[in-house]
Design a protein around this motif. Structure first.
Motif, PDB file in Angstrom:
ATOM      1  N   ASP A  55       0.853  -1.194   0.000  1.00 21.64           N
ATOM      2  CA  ASP A  55       0.000   0.000   0.000  1.00 21.64           C
ATOM      3  C   ASP A  55       0.892   1.248   0.000  1.00 21.64           C
ATOM      4  OD1 ASP A  55      -1.908   1.915   0.248  1.00 21.64           O
ATOM      5  OD2 ASP A  55      -2.802   1.130   2.089  1.00 21.64           O
ATOM      6  N   SER A  59      -4.418   3.276   1.503  1.00 18.36           N
ATOM      7  CA  SER A  59      -5.735   3.062   0.915  1.00 18.36           C
ATOM      8  C   SER A  59      -6.739   2.579   1.953  1.00 18.36           C
ATOM      9  CB  SER A  59      -5.640   2.032  -0.222  1.00 18.36           C
ATOM     10  OG  SER A  59      -6.921   1.672  -0.696  1.00 18.36           O
ATOM     11  N   LEU A  97      -1.339  -1.613  -4.326  1.00 18.32           N
ATOM     12  CA  LEU A  97      -2.182  -0.417  -4.388  1.00 18.32           C
ATOM     13  C   LEU A  97      -1.275   0.792  -4.553  1.00 18.32           C
ATOM     14  CD1 LEU A  97      -4.582  -1.278  -1.413  1.00 18.32           C
ATOM     15  CD2 LEU A  97      -5.060  -1.524  -3.861  1.00 18.32           C
ATOM     16  N   PHE A 101      -4.510   5.702  -5.485  1.00 20.07           N
ATOM     17  CA  PHE A 101      -5.439   4.713  -6.038  1.00 20.07           C
ATOM     18  C   PHE A 101      -6.882   5.042  -5.655  1.00 20.07           C
ATOM     19  CE2 PHE A 101      -7.875   0.755  -5.738  1.00 20.07           C
ATOM     20  CZ  PHE A 101      -7.691   0.235  -7.007  1.00 20.07           C
ATOM     21  N   ASP A 102      -7.131   5.360  -4.396  1.00 21.84           N
ATOM     22  CA  ASP A 102      -8.496   5.651  -3.937  1.00 21.84           C
ATOM     23  C   ASP A 102      -9.074   6.860  -4.677  1.00 21.84           C
ATOM     24  OD1 ASP A 102      -7.723   3.690  -2.237  1.00 21.84           O
ATOM     25  OD2 ASP A 102      -8.417   4.662  -0.398  1.00 21.84           O
ATOM     26  N   LEU A 140     -15.340   1.337  -2.634  1.00 20.31           N
ATOM     27  CA  LEU A 140     -14.559   2.567  -2.703  1.00 20.31           C
ATOM     28  C   LEU A 140     -15.134   3.522  -3.743  1.00 20.31           C
ATOM     29  CD1 LEU A 140     -11.938   3.801  -1.491  1.00 20.31           C
ATOM     30  CD2 LEU A 140     -10.719   2.811  -3.442  1.00 20.31           C
TER      31      LEU A 140
END
Length: 350
Positions: A55, A59, A97, A101-102, A140
Protein backbone atom coordinates in the motif's frame (compact mmCIF):
# COMPACT_ATOMS: atom_id res chain seq x y z
CA UNK A 1 -12.13 -49.27 54.36
CA UNK A 2 -9.83 -46.66 55.86
CA UNK A 3 -9.59 -43.23 54.23
CA UNK A 4 -6.27 -42.69 56.00
CA UNK A 5 -4.74 -45.80 54.41
CA UNK A 6 -6.16 -44.87 50.99
CA UNK A 7 -4.59 -41.43 51.29
CA UNK A 8 -1.22 -42.96 52.28
CA UNK A 9 -1.23 -45.20 49.20
CA UNK A 10 -2.36 -42.33 46.99
CA UNK A 11 0.36 -40.05 48.29
CA UNK A 12 2.97 -42.77 47.75
CA UNK A 13 1.79 -43.23 44.14
CA UNK A 14 1.96 -39.49 43.52
CA UNK A 15 5.52 -39.30 44.83
CA UNK A 16 6.97 -42.46 43.25
CA UNK A 17 4.63 -43.16 40.34
CA UNK A 18 5.05 -39.70 38.84
CA UNK A 19 8.67 -40.62 38.02
CA UNK A 20 7.77 -43.74 36.03
CA UNK A 21 7.92 -43.74 32.23
CA UNK A 22 4.34 -44.99 31.85
CA UNK A 23 3.01 -42.26 34.13
CA UNK A 24 4.86 -39.50 32.31
CA UNK A 25 3.82 -40.92 28.94
CA UNK A 26 0.17 -41.00 29.99
CA UNK A 27 0.25 -37.40 31.21
CA UNK A 28 2.37 -35.78 28.50
CA UNK A 29 1.15 -37.51 25.33
CA UNK A 30 -2.39 -35.99 25.24
CA UNK A 31 -0.88 -32.52 25.51
CA UNK A 32 1.70 -33.31 22.83
CA UNK A 33 -1.01 -34.59 20.48
CA UNK A 34 -3.04 -31.43 21.06
CA UNK A 35 -0.01 -29.33 20.17
CA UNK A 36 0.63 -31.33 17.00
CA UNK A 37 -2.96 -31.19 15.74
CA UNK A 38 -3.81 -27.63 16.70
CA UNK A 39 -0.51 -25.77 16.27
CA UNK A 40 1.43 -27.65 13.60
CA UNK A 41 -1.57 -28.65 11.46
CA UNK A 42 -4.00 -25.93 12.51
CA UNK A 43 -3.56 -23.96 9.30
CA UNK A 44 -4.07 -27.13 7.27
CA UNK A 45 -7.46 -27.81 8.85
CA UNK A 46 -8.74 -24.23 8.72
CA UNK A 47 -6.69 -22.41 6.10
CA UNK A 48 -7.36 -18.68 5.97
CA UNK A 49 -6.63 -16.95 2.68
CA UNK A 50 -3.23 -15.27 3.04
CA UNK A 51 -3.21 -11.89 1.33
CA UNK A 52 -0.22 -9.57 1.08
CA UNK A 53 -0.71 -5.89 0.29
CA UNK A 54 1.76 -3.26 -0.85
CA UNK A 55 0.00 0.00 0.00
CA UNK A 56 1.76 3.12 -1.24
CA UNK A 57 -1.03 5.55 -0.41
CA UNK A 58 -2.75 4.41 2.81
CA UNK A 59 -5.74 3.06 0.92
CA UNK A 60 -9.09 2.47 2.61
CA UNK A 61 -8.99 -1.05 1.13
CA UNK A 62 -6.08 -1.97 3.41
CA UNK A 63 -7.90 -0.72 6.50
CA UNK A 64 -11.04 -2.63 5.54
CA UNK A 65 -9.21 -5.92 4.87
CA UNK A 66 -7.34 -5.57 8.17
CA UNK A 67 -10.67 -5.78 10.02
CA UNK A 68 -11.76 -8.96 8.24
CA UNK A 69 -11.39 -12.06 10.42
CA UNK A 70 -11.51 -14.46 7.47
CA UNK A 71 -8.36 -13.16 5.74
CA UNK A 72 -4.79 -13.24 7.06
CA UNK A 73 -3.30 -9.90 6.00
CA UNK A 74 0.42 -9.18 5.64
CA UNK A 75 1.64 -5.68 4.83
CA UNK A 76 4.75 -5.59 2.62
CA UNK A 77 6.76 -2.54 1.63
CA UNK A 78 8.06 -3.63 -1.77
CA UNK A 79 6.25 -5.07 -4.82
CA UNK A 80 9.24 -7.27 -5.67
CA UNK A 81 9.22 -8.87 -2.24
CA UNK A 82 5.45 -9.37 -2.50
CA UNK A 83 5.82 -11.16 -5.83
CA UNK A 84 8.56 -13.40 -4.41
CA UNK A 85 6.42 -14.40 -1.42
CA UNK A 86 3.50 -15.29 -3.68
CA UNK A 87 5.77 -17.36 -5.94
CA UNK A 88 7.20 -19.23 -2.92
CA UNK A 89 3.64 -19.91 -1.63
CA UNK A 90 4.18 -17.87 1.51
CA UNK A 91 1.07 -15.95 0.42
CA UNK A 92 -1.98 -17.03 -1.56
CA UNK A 93 -2.21 -13.68 -3.33
CA UNK A 94 -0.65 -10.24 -3.42
CA UNK A 95 -2.25 -6.84 -4.09
CA UNK A 96 -0.37 -3.70 -5.11
CA UNK A 97 -2.18 -0.42 -4.39
CA UNK A 98 -0.33 2.51 -5.98
CA UNK A 99 -0.31 6.02 -4.54
CA UNK A 100 -3.53 7.92 -5.30
CA UNK A 101 -5.44 4.71 -6.04
CA UNK A 102 -8.50 5.65 -3.94
CA UNK A 103 -8.76 9.13 -5.47
CA UNK A 104 -8.48 7.74 -9.00
CA UNK A 105 -11.26 5.21 -8.38
CA UNK A 106 -13.56 7.86 -6.92
CA UNK A 107 -12.84 10.15 -9.89
CA UNK A 108 -14.13 7.47 -12.26
CA UNK A 109 -10.82 6.58 -13.93
CA UNK A 110 -9.53 3.03 -14.12
CA UNK A 111 -6.20 2.81 -12.30
CA UNK A 112 -4.03 -0.29 -12.64
CA UNK A 113 -4.66 -2.86 -9.90
CA UNK A 114 -2.00 -5.56 -9.74
CA UNK A 115 -3.20 -8.80 -8.17
CA UNK A 116 -0.74 -11.70 -8.01
CA UNK A 117 -2.19 -15.18 -7.47
CA UNK A 118 -0.09 -18.08 -6.15
CA UNK A 119 -0.07 -21.19 -8.33
CA UNK A 120 -0.17 -23.50 -5.30
CA UNK A 121 -2.96 -21.66 -3.47
CA UNK A 122 -6.32 -23.32 -2.92
CA UNK A 123 -9.00 -22.51 -5.47
CA UNK A 124 -11.35 -21.49 -2.65
CA UNK A 125 -8.79 -19.01 -1.31
CA UNK A 126 -8.25 -17.52 -4.78
CA UNK A 127 -12.00 -17.03 -5.16
CA UNK A 128 -12.36 -15.41 -1.74
CA UNK A 129 -9.50 -12.97 -2.34
CA UNK A 130 -10.63 -12.06 -5.88
CA UNK A 131 -14.23 -11.40 -4.80
CA UNK A 132 -13.04 -9.45 -1.75
CA UNK A 133 -10.82 -7.24 -3.92
CA UNK A 134 -13.67 -6.51 -6.36
CA UNK A 135 -16.10 -5.75 -3.52
CA UNK A 136 -13.63 -3.37 -1.89
CA UNK A 137 -13.05 -1.48 -5.15
CA UNK A 138 -16.80 -1.23 -5.78
CA UNK A 139 -17.35 0.05 -2.23
CA UNK A 140 -14.56 2.57 -2.70
CA UNK A 141 -16.19 3.76 -5.91
CA UNK A 142 -19.55 4.08 -4.15
CA UNK A 143 -21.36 2.02 -6.78
CA UNK A 144 -24.11 -0.44 -5.92
CA UNK A 145 -23.62 -4.13 -6.63
CA UNK A 146 -25.13 -5.18 -10.00
CA UNK A 147 -26.93 -8.14 -8.40
CA UNK A 148 -28.23 -9.13 -4.98
CA UNK A 149 -26.96 -12.50 -3.79
CA UNK A 150 -29.18 -14.57 -1.53
CA UNK A 151 -27.41 -17.44 0.20
CA UNK A 152 -29.44 -20.59 0.95
CA UNK A 153 -27.77 -23.29 3.05
CA UNK A 154 -28.77 -26.82 2.08
CA UNK A 155 -28.29 -29.75 4.46
CA UNK A 156 -26.65 -29.76 7.85
CA UNK A 157 -23.89 -27.20 8.37
CA UNK A 158 -20.49 -28.83 8.28
CA UNK A 159 -17.99 -28.66 11.11
CA UNK A 160 -14.29 -28.04 10.52
CA UNK A 161 -11.99 -31.02 10.83
CA UNK A 162 -10.24 -29.45 13.81
CA UNK A 163 -13.50 -29.71 15.79
CA UNK A 164 -14.15 -33.25 14.58
CA UNK A 165 -10.76 -34.21 16.00
CA UNK A 166 -11.79 -33.09 19.50
CA UNK A 167 -13.34 -36.50 20.41
CA UNK A 168 -10.10 -38.20 19.35
CA UNK A 169 -7.95 -35.93 21.51
CA UNK A 170 -10.28 -36.09 24.52
CA UNK A 171 -10.58 -39.85 24.13
CA UNK A 172 -6.80 -40.17 24.19
CA UNK A 173 -6.55 -38.01 27.32
CA UNK A 174 -9.26 -40.00 29.11
CA UNK A 175 -7.88 -43.42 28.19
CA UNK A 176 -4.23 -42.60 28.80
CA UNK A 177 -4.96 -41.24 32.27
CA UNK A 178 -8.05 -43.19 33.30
CA UNK A 179 -7.02 -46.60 31.97
CA UNK A 180 -3.23 -46.57 31.85
CA UNK A 181 -2.42 -44.98 35.20
CA UNK A 182 -4.51 -47.31 37.44
CA UNK A 183 -3.72 -50.43 35.40
CA UNK A 184 0.00 -49.76 35.06
CA UNK A 185 0.22 -48.88 38.75
CA UNK A 186 -1.33 -52.21 39.77
CA UNK A 187 0.84 -54.23 37.40
CA UNK A 188 3.97 -52.48 38.62
CA UNK A 189 3.04 -53.26 42.23
CA UNK A 190 2.63 -56.93 41.28
CA UNK A 191 5.95 -57.19 39.45
CA UNK A 192 7.93 -55.45 42.19
CA UNK A 193 6.25 -57.49 44.93
CA UNK A 194 5.10 -54.36 46.78
CA UNK A 195 1.45 -55.37 46.42
CA UNK A 196 2.11 -58.59 48.35
CA UNK A 197 3.99 -56.61 50.98
CA UNK A 198 1.08 -54.18 51.33
CA UNK A 199 -1.49 -56.94 51.73
CA UNK A 200 0.30 -58.51 54.72
CA UNK A 201 -0.25 -55.21 56.53
CA UNK A 202 -3.70 -53.98 57.63
CA UNK A 203 -4.11 -52.48 54.13
CA UNK A 204 -6.95 -54.12 52.19
CA UNK A 205 -6.96 -54.81 48.47
CA UNK A 206 -10.07 -52.65 48.10
CA UNK A 207 -8.14 -49.72 49.53
CA UNK A 208 -5.31 -50.26 47.04
CA UNK A 209 -7.82 -50.32 44.18
CA UNK A 210 -9.53 -47.20 45.51
CA UNK A 211 -6.23 -45.30 45.68
CA UNK A 212 -5.29 -46.32 42.12
CA UNK A 213 -8.74 -45.41 40.86
CA UNK A 214 -8.72 -41.97 42.55
CA UNK A 215 -5.32 -41.21 41.04
CA UNK A 216 -6.54 -42.17 37.56
CA UNK A 217 -9.77 -40.22 38.03
CA UNK A 218 -7.95 -37.05 39.04
CA UNK A 219 -5.56 -37.08 36.09
CA UNK A 220 -8.26 -38.18 33.67
CA UNK A 221 -10.48 -35.21 34.55
CA UNK A 222 -7.54 -32.79 34.57
CA UNK A 223 -6.13 -33.89 31.21
CA UNK A 224 -9.51 -34.07 29.48
CA UNK A 225 -10.39 -30.57 30.71
CA UNK A 226 -6.98 -29.24 29.64
CA UNK A 227 -7.37 -30.85 26.20
CA UNK A 228 -10.79 -29.25 25.68
CA UNK A 229 -9.49 -25.90 26.90
CA UNK A 230 -6.48 -25.99 24.56
CA UNK A 231 -8.75 -26.90 21.65
CA UNK A 232 -11.18 -24.07 22.54
CA UNK A 233 -14.01 -26.60 22.88
CA UNK A 234 -15.21 -25.92 26.42
CA UNK A 235 -18.61 -24.79 25.18
CA UNK A 236 -21.10 -22.45 26.83
CA UNK A 237 -21.67 -24.62 29.93
CA UNK A 238 -18.32 -25.48 31.59
CA UNK A 239 -19.92 -26.90 34.77
CA UNK A 240 -22.09 -29.28 32.74
CA UNK A 241 -19.01 -30.30 30.76
CA UNK A 242 -17.09 -30.95 33.99
CA UNK A 243 -19.89 -33.25 35.16
CA UNK A 244 -19.79 -35.16 31.88
CA UNK A 245 -16.00 -35.49 32.02
CA UNK A 246 -16.25 -36.80 35.58
CA UNK A 247 -18.64 -39.58 34.52
CA UNK A 248 -16.31 -40.40 31.61
CA UNK A 249 -13.33 -40.56 33.97
CA UNK A 250 -15.16 -42.95 36.30
CA UNK A 251 -15.90 -45.40 33.47
CA UNK A 252 -12.32 -45.26 32.19
CA UNK A 253 -10.92 -45.83 35.69
CA UNK A 254 -13.15 -48.87 36.12
CA UNK A 255 -11.83 -50.27 32.84
CA UNK A 256 -8.26 -49.50 33.96
CA UNK A 257 -8.69 -51.22 37.33
CA UNK A 258 -10.21 -54.24 35.60
CA UNK A 259 -7.24 -54.49 33.22
CA UNK A 260 -4.81 -54.05 36.10
CA UNK A 261 -6.45 -56.83 38.10
CA UNK A 262 -6.50 -59.22 35.13
CA UNK A 263 -2.92 -58.55 33.95
CA UNK A 264 -0.21 -60.38 35.87
CA UNK A 265 2.75 -58.76 34.10
CA UNK A 266 3.50 -55.64 32.07
CA UNK A 267 3.77 -57.78 28.93
CA UNK A 268 0.30 -59.17 29.56
CA UNK A 269 -1.06 -55.66 30.18
CA UNK A 270 0.40 -54.24 26.97
CA UNK A 271 -0.97 -57.20 25.02
CA UNK A 272 -4.39 -56.63 26.57
CA UNK A 273 -4.38 -52.89 25.87
CA UNK A 274 -3.32 -53.48 22.26
CA UNK A 275 -6.06 -56.04 21.77
CA UNK A 276 -8.73 -53.91 23.42
CA UNK A 277 -7.47 -50.66 21.88
CA UNK A 278 -9.42 -51.03 18.65
CA UNK A 279 -12.56 -51.92 20.60
CA UNK A 280 -12.15 -48.85 22.81
CA UNK A 281 -11.09 -46.52 20.00
CA UNK A 282 -13.81 -47.51 17.48
CA UNK A 283 -16.55 -44.97 18.41
CA UNK A 284 -14.20 -42.03 17.83
CA UNK A 285 -13.91 -42.88 14.12
CA UNK A 286 -17.59 -42.13 13.57
CA UNK A 287 -17.03 -38.46 14.48
CA UNK A 288 -14.42 -38.16 11.75
CA UNK A 289 -16.80 -39.76 9.24
CA UNK A 290 -20.27 -38.46 10.19
CA UNK A 291 -21.93 -40.02 7.13
CA UNK A 292 -21.29 -43.54 8.41
CA UNK A 293 -24.24 -45.30 10.14
CA UNK A 294 -24.05 -43.77 13.61
CA UNK A 295 -25.95 -46.57 15.35
CA UNK A 296 -22.88 -48.81 15.00
CA UNK A 297 -20.93 -46.54 17.37
CA UNK A 298 -23.47 -47.27 20.12
CA UNK A 299 -22.28 -50.88 20.23
CA UNK A 300 -19.01 -49.79 21.85
CA UNK A 301 -18.89 -48.86 25.56
CA UNK A 302 -16.91 -45.63 25.27
CA UNK A 303 -19.47 -44.17 22.87
CA UNK A 304 -21.60 -43.42 25.93
CA UNK A 305 -18.98 -41.00 27.27
CA UNK A 306 -17.65 -39.55 24.01
CA UNK A 307 -21.13 -38.64 22.75
CA UNK A 308 -22.06 -36.51 25.82
CA UNK A 309 -18.70 -34.73 25.67
CA UNK A 310 -19.24 -33.99 21.98
CA UNK A 311 -22.79 -32.73 22.50
CA UNK A 312 -22.00 -30.49 25.50
CA UNK A 313 -18.59 -29.13 24.43
CA UNK A 314 -18.89 -28.81 20.64
CA UNK A 315 -22.64 -28.68 19.98
CA UNK A 316 -23.45 -26.61 23.09
CA UNK A 317 -26.25 -28.89 24.36
CA UNK A 318 -27.37 -28.70 28.02
CA UNK A 319 -26.72 -31.46 30.52
CA UNK A 320 -30.35 -32.58 30.40
CA UNK A 321 -30.01 -33.44 26.71
CA UNK A 322 -27.36 -36.12 27.36
CA UNK A 323 -28.71 -37.78 30.51
CA UNK A 324 -29.59 -41.07 28.72
CA UNK A 325 -25.96 -41.51 27.58
CA UNK A 326 -24.67 -40.59 31.05
CA UNK A 327 -27.07 -43.10 32.62
CA UNK A 328 -25.70 -45.86 30.39
CA UNK A 329 -22.11 -44.85 31.24
CA UNK A 330 -22.87 -44.93 34.98
CA UNK A 331 -24.58 -48.30 34.60
CA UNK A 332 -21.50 -49.70 32.84
CA UNK A 333 -19.28 -48.27 35.58
CA UNK A 334 -21.45 -49.89 38.27
CA UNK A 335 -21.35 -53.25 36.48
CA UNK A 336 -17.55 -53.15 36.34
CA UNK A 337 -17.38 -52.07 40.00
CA UNK A 338 -19.47 -55.09 40.98
CA UNK A 339 -17.22 -57.35 38.91
CA UNK A 340 -13.99 -56.08 40.47
CA UNK A 341 -14.32 -57.75 43.94
CA UNK A 342 -14.67 -61.25 42.46
CA UNK A 343 -11.68 -60.76 40.16
CA UNK A 344 -9.70 -59.19 42.98
CA UNK A 345 -10.21 -62.22 45.18
CA UNK A 346 -8.95 -64.46 42.41
CA UNK A 347 -5.90 -62.21 41.95
CA UNK A 348 -5.19 -62.27 45.68
CA UNK A 349 -5.50 -66.04 45.80
CA UNK A 350 -3.12 -66.43 42.86
Amino acid sequence: MSLKRIWSILRKDLLTGSRSTVFLFAVIMPLVLTFIFQVVFGTLFNPKPRLGIVDKGESAITASVREMEGIALTLIGDAGELKRKVEENDLDAGLVLPAGFDEAVRAGSKPLLQLYIGGESLASNRLIIAITALDQVRELEGAAAPVEVKTITLGEPGLPLSLRLVPLLVFYALVMAGVWIPAAGLVEEKEKGTLTALLVTPVRLSEVLAAKGILGFFFSVALAAATLLLNRAVGPQPLALLAVISVAAVLNCMIGLLMGVISKTAVAFFSLIKGAGIFLFAPVIFYLFPHWPQWIAKLFPLYWIIEPIWQVSVMGRPLGAVWPELAVALALSLALALLLPALSRRMKAA
